[in-house]
Design an enzyme around this catalytic site. Structure first.
Site, PDB file in Angstrom:
ATOM      1  N   ALA A 128       0.962  -3.344   2.777  1.00 42.20           N
ATOM      2  CA  ALA A 128      -0.016  -2.374   3.280  1.00 42.20           C
ATOM      3  C   ALA A 128      -1.258  -2.362   2.403  1.00 42.20           C
ATOM      4  O   ALA A 128      -2.390  -2.310   2.895  1.00 42.20           O
ATOM      5  CB  ALA A 128       0.607  -0.986   3.333  1.00 42.20           C
ATOM      6  N   ILE A 170      -0.484   6.679   2.765  1.00 34.59           N
ATOM      7  CA  ILE A 170       0.006   5.988   3.962  1.00 34.59           C
ATOM      8  C   ILE A 170       1.420   6.427   4.322  1.00 34.59           C
ATOM      9  O   ILE A 170       1.915   6.123   5.388  1.00 34.59           O
ATOM     10  CB  ILE A 170      -0.095   4.456   3.868  1.00 34.59           C
ATOM     11  CG1 ILE A 170       0.890   3.891   2.869  1.00 34.59           C
ATOM     12  CG2 ILE A 170      -1.512   4.023   3.566  1.00 34.59           C
ATOM     13  CD1 ILE A 170       1.154   2.421   3.149  1.00 34.59           C
ATOM     14  N   GLY A 201       1.814  -3.712  -2.187  1.00 37.30           N
ATOM     15  CA  GLY A 201       2.664  -4.339  -1.176  1.00 37.30           C
ATOM     16  C   GLY A 201       1.801  -4.818  -0.011  1.00 37.30           C
ATOM     17  O   GLY A 201       0.582  -4.954  -0.124  1.00 37.30           O
ATOM     18  N   ASP A 224      -3.835  -3.769  10.831  1.00 41.41           N
ATOM     19  CA  ASP A 224      -3.507  -2.693   9.882  1.00 41.41           C
ATOM     20  C   ASP A 224      -4.759  -2.118   9.213  1.00 41.41           C
ATOM     21  O   ASP A 224      -4.868  -0.903   9.011  1.00 41.41           O
ATOM     22  CB  ASP A 224      -2.536  -3.186   8.810  1.00 41.41           C
ATOM     23  CG  ASP A 224      -1.113  -3.330   9.337  1.00 41.41           C
ATOM     24  OD1 ASP A 224      -0.737  -2.573  10.253  1.00 41.41           O
ATOM     25  OD2 ASP A 224      -0.381  -4.195   8.831  1.00 41.41           O
ATOM     26  N   LYS A 280       5.921 -10.146   8.783  1.00 38.17           N
ATOM     27  CA  LYS A 280       4.463 -10.250   8.930  1.00 38.17           C
ATOM     28  C   LYS A 280       3.883 -11.524   8.309  1.00 38.17           C
ATOM     29  O   LYS A 280       2.865 -12.027   8.776  1.00 38.17           O
ATOM     30  CB  LYS A 280       3.771  -9.022   8.331  1.00 38.17           C
ATOM     31  CG  LYS A 280       4.012  -7.751   9.139  1.00 38.17           C
ATOM     32  CD  LYS A 280       3.205  -6.597   8.570  1.00 38.17           C
ATOM     33  CE  LYS A 280       3.478  -5.307   9.324  1.00 38.17           C
ATOM     34  NZ  LYS A 280       2.588  -4.213   8.890  1.00 38.17           N
ATOM     35  N   ASN A 287       0.276  -8.752  12.228  1.00 40.70           N
ATOM     36  CA  ASN A 287       1.090  -7.659  12.782  1.00 40.70           C
ATOM     37  C   ASN A 287       1.004  -7.571  14.306  1.00 40.70           C
ATOM     38  O   ASN A 287       1.664  -6.729  14.913  1.00 40.70           O
ATOM     39  CB  ASN A 287       0.724  -6.310  12.144  1.00 40.70           C
ATOM     40  CG  ASN A 287      -0.576  -5.756  12.674  1.00 40.70           C
ATOM     41  OD1 ASN A 287      -1.412  -6.481  13.216  1.00 40.70           O
ATOM     42  ND2 ASN A 287      -0.781  -4.459  12.533  1.00 40.70           N
ATOM     43  N   GLY A 316      -0.636   0.803  -5.540  1.00 39.73           N
ATOM     44  CA  GLY A 316       0.369  -0.004  -4.858  1.00 39.73           C
ATOM     45  C   GLY A 316      -0.181  -1.378  -4.533  1.00 39.73           C
ATOM     46  O   GLY A 316      -1.407  -1.569  -4.477  1.00 39.73           O
ATOM     47  N   SER A 348      11.777   1.541  13.857  1.00 43.36           N
ATOM     48  CA  SER A 348      10.379   1.324  14.258  1.00 43.36           C
ATOM     49  C   SER A 348       9.930   2.415  15.232  1.00 43.36           C
ATOM     50  O   SER A 348      10.645   2.774  16.181  1.00 43.36           O
ATOM     51  CB  SER A 348      10.232  -0.033  14.944  1.00 43.36           C
ATOM     52  OG  SER A 348       8.934  -0.139  15.493  1.00 43.36           O
ATOM     53  N   SER A 382       7.133   1.990  16.910  1.00 42.10           N
ATOM     54  CA  SER A 382       6.271   1.318  17.892  1.00 42.10           C
ATOM     55  C   SER A 382       6.727   1.524  19.338  1.00 42.10           C
ATOM     56  O   SER A 382       5.882   1.706  20.218  1.00 42.10           O
ATOM     57  CB  SER A 382       6.170  -0.176  17.581  1.00 42.10           C
ATOM     58  OG  SER A 382       5.466  -0.365  16.371  1.00 42.10           O
TER      59      SER A 382
HETATM   60  P1  ATR Z   1       5.510  -3.732   1.475  1.00 41.66           P
HETATM   61  O1  ATR Z   1       6.821  -3.548   2.200  1.00 41.66           O
HETATM   62  O2  ATR Z   1       4.371  -2.950   2.055  1.00 41.66           O
HETATM   63  O3  ATR Z   1       5.175  -5.126   1.075  1.00 41.66           O
HETATM   64  P2  ATR Z   1       6.784  -2.841  -0.931  1.00 41.66           P
HETATM   65  O4  ATR Z   1       7.096  -4.079  -1.634  1.00 41.66           O
HETATM   66  O5  ATR Z   1       7.877  -1.998  -0.376  1.00 41.66           O
HETATM   67  O6  ATR Z   1       5.674  -2.969   0.131  1.00 41.66           O
HETATM   68  O7  ATR Z   1       5.859  -2.020  -1.906  1.00 41.66           O
HETATM   69  C1  ATR Z   1       5.997  -0.732  -2.172  1.00 41.66           C
HETATM   70  C2  ATR Z   1       4.973  -0.334  -3.218  1.00 41.66           C
HETATM   71  O8  ATR Z   1       5.437   0.854  -3.830  1.00 41.66           O
HETATM   72  C3  ATR Z   1       4.791  -1.372  -4.320  1.00 41.66           C
HETATM   73  O9  ATR Z   1       3.456  -1.340  -4.747  1.00 41.66           O
HETATM   74  C4  ATR Z   1       5.737  -0.847  -5.381  1.00 41.66           C
HETATM   75  O10 ATR Z   1       5.424  -1.256  -6.690  1.00 41.66           O
HETATM   76  P3  ATR Z   1       6.012  -2.637  -7.276  1.00 41.66           P
HETATM   77  O11 ATR Z   1       5.140  -3.716  -6.752  1.00 41.66           O
HETATM   78  O12 ATR Z   1       5.923  -2.473  -8.758  1.00 41.66           O
HETATM   79  O13 ATR Z   1       7.424  -2.734  -6.794  1.00 41.66           O
HETATM   80  C5  ATR Z   1       5.520   0.628  -5.231  1.00 41.66           C
HETATM   81  N1  ATR Z   1       6.609   1.403  -5.813  1.00 41.66           N
HETATM   82  C6  ATR Z   1       7.844   1.573  -5.315  1.00 41.66           C
HETATM   83  N2  ATR Z   1       8.582   2.360  -6.123  1.00 41.66           N
HETATM   84  C7  ATR Z   1       7.795   2.687  -7.181  1.00 41.66           C
HETATM   85  C8  ATR Z   1       7.960   3.483  -8.376  1.00 41.66           C
HETATM   86  N3  ATR Z   1       9.108   4.118  -8.643  1.00 41.66           N
HETATM   87  N4  ATR Z   1       6.905   3.593  -9.227  1.00 41.66           N
HETATM   88  C9  ATR Z   1       5.738   2.965  -8.967  1.00 41.66           C
HETATM   89  N5  ATR Z   1       5.516   2.203  -7.859  1.00 41.66           N
HETATM   90  C10 ATR Z   1       6.521   2.065  -6.982  1.00 41.66           C
END
Ligand code: ATR
Length: 279
Positions: free
Chosen positions: A136, A221, A134, A106, A69, A90, A132, A18, A20
């Protein structure tokens, strides 16, 4: 404002990477704050007891990082409407009565970073594409909806996660298949990568920018490296770009302001100092 040494910190698992503590440490020194900021490693099952202990010890606030989170929300006394909407917290502010209030900064960090790196930026100025789905992406899509983006196209390798964000957040969000990401760039004003692709040690994001207007702003990001392959390619064809470091720095401002009573600034010195902790 409480007296004596103000205690604060960040909770996560693991917590070693981290940034932070560097971020808050820099600002505490800059503003002569009599306080401490601890990096606290905690597993999910130990969260409730830890939060109670820290509140009883007089902590003024905490930042929350992965993987807590969402999980932390069940153990707070109050959650802002925005954090509830996003589905993640967060920042936790703790008052004198040990009352825990969760918020999510965020999205604020995301918007402030774009405004800082591209003066005059407004989410309302045109359609956005977000790659994406996830945690974020969730905060970023919410911030774009709040900021009045006329349309937000979301593409994720696992489409179901993007559909879930669209269902949860509402607003002008349209989901397209990952395979449709190149074509989705036509007429777009903002492209944001929220995937981990392009991060040091990972594959680059595989995308063609041919359809993207050269007036569009491109943001990643990922901030290690600061210039990801996506930002490099965007810059080379004349697009304005904003790197991802500022989102991390700006998201810390509201928490710092509430914990310590000073709204801190994001400066080049701060950027250099925090970056030197990424090596
Ligand atoms: P968080 O920790 O922010 O919740 P995460 O789950 O680590 O996020 O998400 C990472 C992002 O990168 C996701 O959108 C992931 O896609 P998936 O939902 O299909 O897993 C994306 N990502 C990671 N590796 C990837 C790859 N090789 N091709 C396309 N997207 C990828």
């Amino acid at each position: 404002m409480r007296h004596g040494t103000l205690k604060s910190g960040v909770i996560g698992w693991p917590i070693d990477h981290s940034l932070s503590p560097r971020l808050y440490g820099f600002w505490m020194r800059e503003h002569g704050i009599n306080g401490v900021y601890h990096a606290i490693a905690v597993e999910t099952n130990a969260l409730p007891a830890l939060l109670k202990t820290l509140a009883d010890e007089g902590y003024v606030g905490l930042n929350v990082t992965v993987p807590h989170k969402e999980a932390v929300m069940a153990h707070l006394d109050e959650i802002t409407d925005q954090a509830r909407w996003i589905g993640a917290v967060n920042t936790i502010v703790i008052d004198e009565k040990a009352h825990l209030r969760g918020s999510n900064t965020d999205g604020f960090g995301f918007i402030e970073n774009l405004k800082g790196g591209h003066p005059g930026f407004s989410a309302a100025s045109g359609p956005a594409v977000v790659l994406g789905a996830g945690g974020a992406a969730r905060a970023i899509v919410a911030a774009l909806i709040d900021g009045g983006a006329p349309s937000i196209t979301l593409a994720n390798r696992t489409r179901a996660r993007a559909d879930q964000i669209a269902d949860d957040l509402g607003g002008p969000v349209r989901v397209v298949d990952w395979a449709a990401r190149n074509a989705a760039l036509k007429d777009v004003a903002l492209l944001v990568n929220t995937t981990t692709l392009g991060m040091a040690g990972k594959a680059a994001l595989d995308i063609s920018l041919d359809a993207l207007p050269t007036e569009a702003l491109v943001n990643d990001i990922v901030y290690v490296p600061l210039e990801t392959p996506l930002l490099g390619a965007a810059k080379a064809r004349g697009n304005a770009v904003v790197d991802g470091l500022g989102m991390l720095l700006h998201q810390g401002r509201p928490g710092f302001a509430t914990f310590f009573g000073v709204d801190p600034k994001v400066t080049d010195d701060l950027r250099r100092y925090v970056l030197s902790g990424t090596g």
